[in-house]
Design a protein around this motif. Sequence first.
Motif, PDB file in Angstrom:
ATOM      1  N   ARG A   1       0.830  -1.196   0.000  1.00 39.11           N
ATOM      2  CA  ARG A   1       0.000   0.000   0.000  1.00 39.11           C
ATOM      3  C   ARG A   1       0.871   1.255   0.000  1.00 39.11           C
ATOM      4  N   PRO A   2       0.466   2.286  -0.756  1.00 40.26           N
ATOM      5  CA  PRO A   2       1.216   3.549  -0.702  1.00 40.26           C
ATOM      6  C   PRO A   2       1.128   4.169   0.681  1.00 40.26           C
ATOM      7  N   ILE A   3       2.137   4.929   1.023  1.00 43.90           N
ATOM      8  CA  ILE A   3       2.195   5.584   2.328  1.00 43.90           C
ATOM      9  C   ILE A   3       1.963   7.077   2.133  1.00 43.90           C
ATOM     10  N   GLY A   4       0.959   7.591   2.802  1.00 42.00           N
ATOM     11  CA  GLY A   4       0.731   9.038   2.806  1.00 42.00           C
ATOM     12  C   GLY A   4       1.482   9.640   3.983  1.00 42.00           C
ATOM     13  N   TRP A   5       2.510  10.425   3.699  1.00 44.27           N
ATOM     14  CA  TRP A   5       3.300  11.076   4.761  1.00 44.27           C
ATOM     15  C   TRP A   5       2.666  12.446   4.968  1.00 44.27           C
ATOM     16  N   ILE A   6       1.747  12.518   5.925  1.00 42.95           N
ATOM     17  CA  ILE A   6       0.825  13.643   6.036  1.00 42.95           C
ATOM     18  C   ILE A   6       1.354  14.719   6.971  1.00 42.95           C
ATOM     19  N   SER A   7       1.431  15.945   6.458  1.00 40.94           N
ATOM     20  CA  SER A   7       1.707  17.104   7.314  1.00 40.94           C
ATOM     21  C   SER A   7       0.459  17.978   7.347  1.00 40.94           C
ATOM     22  N   ALA A   8       0.136  18.460   8.538  1.00 35.71           N
ATOM     23  CA  ALA A   8      -1.051  19.300   8.713  1.00 35.71           C
ATOM     24  C   ALA A   8      -0.763  20.315   9.812  1.00 35.71           C
ATOM     25  N   MET A   9      -1.505  21.417   9.787  1.00 38.98           N
ATOM     26  CA  MET A   9      -1.280  22.514  10.726  1.00 38.98           C
ATOM     27  C   MET A   9      -2.587  22.863  11.423  1.00 38.98           C
ATOM     28  N   ASP A  10      -2.535  23.003  12.749  1.00 40.34           N
ATOM     29  CA  ASP A  10      -3.748  23.371  13.480  1.00 40.34           C
ATOM     30  C   ASP A  10      -3.930  24.893  13.483  1.00 40.34           C
ATOM     31  N   ARG A  11      -4.989  25.350  14.147  1.00 44.71           N
ATOM     32  CA  ARG A  11      -5.300  26.792  14.150  1.00 44.71           C
ATOM     33  C   ARG A  11      -4.186  27.614  14.778  1.00 44.71           C
ATOM     34  N   ALA A  12      -3.471  27.006  15.729  1.00 43.88           N
ATOM     35  CA  ALA A  12      -2.411  27.723  16.436  1.00 43.88           C
ATOM     36  C   ALA A  12      -1.105  27.746  15.657  1.00 43.88           C
ATOM     37  N   GLY A  13      -1.071  27.057  14.491  1.00 38.54           N
ATOM     38  CA  GLY A  13       0.132  27.037  13.683  1.00 38.54           C
ATOM     39  C   GLY A  13       1.084  25.905  14.000  1.00 38.54           C
ATOM     40  N   ARG A  14       0.672  24.990  14.879  1.00 32.52           N
ATOM     41  CA  ARG A  14       1.507  23.830  15.176  1.00 32.52           C
ATOM     42  C   ARG A  14       1.383  22.820  14.040  1.00 32.52           C
ATOM     43  N   VAL A  15       2.499  22.146  13.732  1.00 32.59           N
ATOM     44  CA  VAL A  15       2.547  21.226  12.597  1.00 32.59           C
ATOM     45  C   VAL A  15       2.706  19.795  13.085  1.00 32.59           C
ATOM     46  N   ASN A  16       1.970  18.894  12.474  1.00 30.96           N
ATOM     47  CA  ASN A  16       2.123  17.459  12.725  1.00 30.96           C
ATOM     48  C   ASN A  16       2.560  16.788  11.431  1.00 30.96           C
ATOM     49  N   LEU A  17       3.422  15.779  11.544  1.00 36.76           N
ATOM     50  CA  LEU A  17       3.865  14.993  10.394  1.00 36.76           C
ATOM     51  C   LEU A  17       3.829  13.523  10.784  1.00 36.76           C
ATOM     52  N   ALA A  18       3.096  12.713  10.023  1.00 33.57           N
ATOM     53  CA  ALA A  18       2.965  11.297  10.361  1.00 33.57           C
ATOM     54  C   ALA A  18       2.678  10.471   9.111  1.00 33.57           C
ATOM     55  N   PRO A  19       3.174   9.218   9.066  1.00 35.17           N
ATOM     56  CA  PRO A  19       2.898   8.338   7.929  1.00 35.17           C
ATOM     57  C   PRO A  19       1.612   7.547   8.133  1.00 35.17           C
ATOM     58  N   TYR A  20       0.855   7.383   7.038  1.00 34.63           N
ATOM     59  CA  TYR A  20      -0.388   6.610   7.059  1.00 34.63           C
ATOM     60  C   TYR A  20      -0.364   5.616   5.902  1.00 34.63           C
ATOM     61  N   SER A  21      -0.506   4.319   6.224  1.00 38.33           N
ATOM     62  CA  SER A  21      -0.482   3.318   5.163  1.00 38.33           C
ATOM     63  C   SER A  21      -1.874   3.019   4.622  1.00 38.33           C
ATOM     64  N   PHE A  22      -2.908   3.559   5.251  1.00 40.74           N
ATOM     65  CA  PHE A  22      -4.228   3.564   4.627  1.00 40.74           C
ATOM     66  C   PHE A  22      -4.341   4.902   3.902  1.00 40.74           C
TER      67      PHE A  22
ATOM     68  N   PHE B   1      -5.679  18.156  12.994  1.00 49.29           N
ATOM     69  CA  PHE B   1      -5.011  19.349  12.471  1.00 49.29           C
ATOM     70  C   PHE B   1      -5.541  19.681  11.070  1.00 49.29           C
ATOM     71  N   ALA B   2      -5.736  18.652  10.232  1.00 46.55           N
ATOM     72  CA  ALA B   2      -6.265  18.877   8.883  1.00 46.55           C
ATOM     73  C   ALA B   2      -7.658  19.481   8.950  1.00 46.55           C
ATOM     74  N   GLU B   3      -8.457  19.021   9.888  1.00 46.35           N
ATOM     75  CA  GLU B   3      -9.805  19.573  10.057  1.00 46.35           C
ATOM     76  C   GLU B   3      -9.747  21.015  10.547  1.00 46.35           C
ATOM     77  N   GLU B   4      -8.895  21.280  11.529  1.00 41.98           N
ATOM     78  CA  GLU B   4      -8.798  22.634  12.087  1.00 41.98           C
ATOM     79  C   GLU B   4      -8.252  23.627  11.069  1.00 41.98           C
ATOM     80  N   GLY B   5      -7.184  23.240  10.397  1.00 38.82           N
ATOM     81  CA  GLY B   5      -6.544  24.141   9.436  1.00 38.82           C
ATOM     82  C   GLY B   5      -7.154  24.102   8.054  1.00 38.82           C
ATOM     83  N   GLY B   6      -7.922  23.042   7.762  1.00 37.93           N
ATOM     84  CA  GLY B   6      -8.581  22.926   6.465  1.00 37.93           C
ATOM     85  C   GLY B   6      -7.662  22.530   5.326  1.00 37.93           C
ATOM     86  N   GLU B   7      -6.454  22.029   5.652  1.00 40.50           N
ATOM     87  CA  GLU B   7      -5.475  21.698   4.610  1.00 40.50           C
ATOM     88  C   GLU B   7      -4.550  20.588   5.110  1.00 40.50           C
TER      89      GLU B   7
END
Length: 201
Positions: A22-43, A67-73
């Motif tokens: 399965r492809p791996i989505g290496w997801i980065s997202a930012m919350d409303r406060a500007g904090r960034v998360n980065l994590a791999p997802y195999s689904f 974070f994706a929901e809060e920041g919308g991206e």
Amino acid sequence: MHYEAEAPSLPHNPLKAIVAPRPIGWISAMDRAGRVNLAPYSFFNAVGGEPDMVMFSSSGRKDAMTFAEEGGEFVCSLATFDLREAVNATSAPLARGTSEFGFAGLTPAPSRRVRPPRVAESPAAIECKWLQTVPLVPLGGGEPANFMVIGQVVSIYVDDRFVRDGRVDTGAMRPILRGGYFDYFTVESENRFELRRPKGG
């Protein structure tokens, strides 16, 4: 043999070993406060074209999803063989708001159309606007344990070194793919072959 989760006949569920690699989505997202998360997802996968859409599925309401929901991206950077140790490091359960970029020794690079950064060391990244989160309610109802996050692609970055004759050379980037258990696979250019769709009536 037949495997059923209610009466397991194997020590481990074989689903991830069968639906693989399965492809791996290496997801980065930012919350409303500007904090960034980065994590791999195999689904993770592309789920639509014109407009292009991708999805990743989270087991529980983890930071990348919220974070994706809060920041919308969110951004999907390509997980490659050269970056495999860093990809794995970003799966560590760090405290909310702790930088996985810093923990894994990665460089955040500005995206073009969204706020969350891409992984500078990765040869490709997909910038997305969050569309919706779908709770995956099991048969019989009850609280969902998994959530599918869908985004619409607004921009794609590809390192120029991997664009040849107007096409992206996937194999040259050596993406890693997830199998079952602790197994991973790579894509290599020498294993590539073409098939053309048959003509229909």
